[in-house]
Design a protein around this motif. Structure first.
Motif, PDB file in Angstrom:
ATOM      1  N   LYS A 183       0.839  -1.198   0.000  1.00  0.00           N
ATOM      2  CA  LYS A 183       0.000   0.000   0.000  1.00  0.00           C
ATOM      3  C   LYS A 183       0.871   1.244   0.000  1.00  0.00           C
ATOM      4  O   LYS A 183       1.818   1.362   0.767  1.00  0.00           O
ATOM      5  N   LEU A 184       0.528   2.197  -0.878  1.00  0.00           N
ATOM      6  CA  LEU A 184       1.282   3.436  -0.998  1.00  0.00           C
ATOM      7  C   LEU A 184       0.556   4.566  -0.273  1.00  0.00           C
ATOM      8  O   LEU A 184      -0.633   4.787  -0.505  1.00  0.00           O
ATOM      9  N   THR A 185       1.277   5.281   0.563  1.00  0.00           N
ATOM     10  CA  THR A 185       0.712   6.422   1.283  1.00  0.00           C
ATOM     11  C   THR A 185       1.559   7.648   1.007  1.00  0.00           C
ATOM     12  O   THR A 185       2.776   7.639   1.205  1.00  0.00           O
ATOM     13  N   ALA A 186       0.930   8.704   0.527  1.00  0.00           N
ATOM     14  CA  ALA A 186       1.646   9.932   0.189  1.00  0.00           C
ATOM     15  C   ALA A 186       1.842  10.790   1.421  1.00  0.00           C
ATOM     16  O   ALA A 186       0.913  11.014   2.194  1.00  0.00           O
ATOM     17  N   THR A 187       3.068  11.279   1.593  1.00  0.00           N
ATOM     18  CA  THR A 187       3.366  12.207   2.686  1.00  0.00           C
ATOM     19  C   THR A 187       3.518  13.643   2.180  1.00  0.00           C
ATOM     20  O   THR A 187       3.337  14.588   2.937  1.00  0.00           O
ATOM     21  N   ARG A 188       3.849  13.797   0.889  1.00  0.00           N
ATOM     22  CA  ARG A 188       3.939  15.125   0.284  1.00  0.00           C
ATOM     23  C   ARG A 188       3.683  14.996  -1.217  1.00  0.00           C
ATOM     24  O   ARG A 188       4.186  14.059  -1.856  1.00  0.00           O
ATOM     25  N   VAL A 189       2.923  15.957  -1.741  1.00  0.00           N
ATOM     26  CA  VAL A 189       2.638  15.986  -3.177  1.00  0.00           C
ATOM     27  C   VAL A 189       3.014  17.365  -3.710  1.00  0.00           C
ATOM     28  O   VAL A 189       2.527  18.386  -3.218  1.00  0.00           O
ATOM     29  N   GLN A 190       3.892  17.383  -4.694  1.00  0.00           N
ATOM     30  CA  GLN A 190       4.185  18.611  -5.421  1.00  0.00           C
ATOM     31  C   GLN A 190       3.519  18.468  -6.784  1.00  0.00           C
ATOM     32  O   GLN A 190       3.729  17.472  -7.482  1.00  0.00           O
ATOM     33  N   VAL A 191       2.722  19.445  -7.157  1.00  0.00           N
ATOM     34  CA  VAL A 191       1.834  19.289  -8.306  1.00  0.00           C
ATOM     35  C   VAL A 191       2.034  20.449  -9.287  1.00  0.00           C
ATOM     36  O   VAL A 191       2.425  21.559  -8.895  1.00  0.00           O
ATOM     37  N   SER A 192       1.768  20.179 -10.552  1.00  0.00           N
ATOM     38  CA  SER A 192       1.883  21.228 -11.565  1.00  0.00           C
ATOM     39  C   SER A 192       0.750  22.240 -11.422  1.00  0.00           C
ATOM     40  O   SER A 192      -0.333  21.936 -10.923  1.00  0.00           O
ATOM     41  N   LYS A 193       1.016  23.455 -11.876  1.00  0.00           N
ATOM     42  CA  LYS A 193       0.012  24.520 -11.895  1.00  0.00           C
ATOM     43  C   LYS A 193       0.382  25.471 -13.030  1.00  0.00           C
ATOM     44  O   LYS A 193       1.533  25.867 -13.147  1.00  0.00           O
ATOM     45  N   ASP A 194      -0.618  25.779 -13.846  1.00  0.00           N
ATOM     46  CA  ASP A 194      -0.403  26.677 -14.985  1.00  0.00           C
ATOM     47  C   ASP A 194       0.737  26.177 -15.880  1.00  0.00           C
ATOM     48  O   ASP A 194       1.518  26.962 -16.436  1.00  0.00           O
ATOM     49  N   GLY A 195       0.847  24.866 -15.988  1.00  0.00           N
ATOM     50  CA  GLY A 195       1.851  24.280 -16.879  1.00  0.00           C
ATOM     51  C   GLY A 195       3.235  24.154 -16.308  1.00  0.00           C
ATOM     52  O   GLY A 195       4.143  23.633 -16.968  1.00  0.00           O
ATOM     53  N   VAL A 196       3.455  24.620 -15.073  1.00  0.00           N
ATOM     54  CA  VAL A 196       4.777  24.517 -14.437  1.00  0.00           C
ATOM     55  C   VAL A 196       4.815  23.230 -13.609  1.00  0.00           C
ATOM     56  O   VAL A 196       4.095  23.089 -12.623  1.00  0.00           O
ATOM     57  N   LYS A 197       5.657  22.293 -14.042  1.00  0.00           N
ATOM     58  CA  LYS A 197       5.700  20.971 -13.419  1.00  0.00           C
ATOM     59  C   LYS A 197       6.821  20.878 -12.376  1.00  0.00           C
ATOM     60  O   LYS A 197       7.850  21.538 -12.508  1.00  0.00           O
ATOM     61  N   PRO A 198       6.631  20.010 -11.370  1.00  0.00           N
ATOM     62  CA  PRO A 198       7.760  19.689 -10.483  1.00  0.00           C
ATOM     63  C   PRO A 198       8.811  18.952 -11.299  1.00  0.00           C
ATOM     64  O   PRO A 198       8.518  17.885 -11.859  1.00  0.00           O
ATOM     65  N   PRO A 199      10.019  19.476 -11.406  1.00  0.00           N
ATOM     66  CA  PRO A 199      10.995  18.910 -12.346  1.00  0.00           C
ATOM     67  C   PRO A 199      11.926  17.843 -11.782  1.00  0.00           C
ATOM     68  O   PRO A 199      12.643  17.181 -12.528  1.00  0.00           O
ATOM     69  N   GLN A 200      11.937  17.684 -10.449  1.00  0.00           N
ATOM     70  CA  GLN A 200      12.951  16.819  -9.865  1.00  0.00           C
ATOM     71  C   GLN A 200      12.552  15.357  -9.807  1.00  0.00           C
ATOM     72  O   GLN A 200      13.294  14.504  -9.413  1.00  0.00           O
TER      73      GLN A 200
END
Length: 200
Positions: A183-200
């Motif tokens: 089972k996968l549990t997320a502790t932090r989510v970095q999400v795109s907005k206005d076309g700017v994506k998390p790049p790392q």
């Protein structure tokens, strides 16, 4: 020690190793395909369909685009980089840490954005002009790295947000923990907005 006890010992060690590995934090990169309450459906960059539950204390951030002119001596940042044939590190992206956050996981280590990539979380101590961009000297508690920053690579900062930004179609970089059952549990989510994506 009897063969039975040795086998039992190795079995216990193997189980402990498996559980530790299963529960260790990992990373998921992909596109959100659905949101159902606290569960994200994600198509990973490897093409897998994943269900990831948001932890009660999971944090969310979106990406704000920055420019190279925003990077100054003293800026705290992280960078994914790869070595070119001459051994020089070349940045694939820069992500700037907010001034009041400090430097999380400070140091230099292997990374999984692409084969043979590294991650350096450090503070900029020098910026000089290079033939193929800018060269940053990054200083952390155990050493320094010189990293060439080509023009036009993504430069971003994470801005804290809420779960309303988690929508189908947005790209996400998710820190997750997997239990022994998978089972996968997320502790932090970095999400795109206005076309700017998390790049790392």
């Amino acid at each position: 020690m009897s063969k039975y006890r040795i086998a039992l010992l190795f079995g216990a060690l193997a189980l402990a190793s498996f559980v530790a590995h299963a529960q260790s934090p990992t990373r998921v990169r992909g596109t959100i395909t659905a949101v159902d309450g606290n569960v994200l459906s994600v198509k990973s960059r490897e093409g897998k369909d994943l269900k990831i539950e948001l932890a009660k204390n999971a944090t969310v951030a979106y990406m704000k685009a920055l420019k190279m002119s925003d990077i100054k001596p003293g800026t705290a940042l992280g960078t994914t980089a790869v070595k070119r044939p001459d051994g020089k590190l070349v940045a694939r992206e820069l992500h700037v840490f907010p001034a009041d956050r400090g430097i999380p996981s400070e140091g230099h280590r292997p990374w999984d954005l692409e084969p043979n990539s590294t991650m350096t979380n450090a503070r900029v101590s020098q910026i000089v002009k290079a033939n193929d961009g800018q060269e940053l000297t990054l200083t952390y508690k155990d050493g320094t790295q010189q990293v060439v920053v080509p023009a036009n690579i993504p430069i971003v900062m994470a801005v804290e947000a809420d779960r309303s930004l988690l929508k189908p179609g947005e790209y996400a970089y998710i820190a997750v923990a997997a239990d022994a059952g998978g089972k996968l549990t997320a502790t932090r989510v970095q999400v795109s907005k206005d076309g700017v994506k998390p790049p790392q």
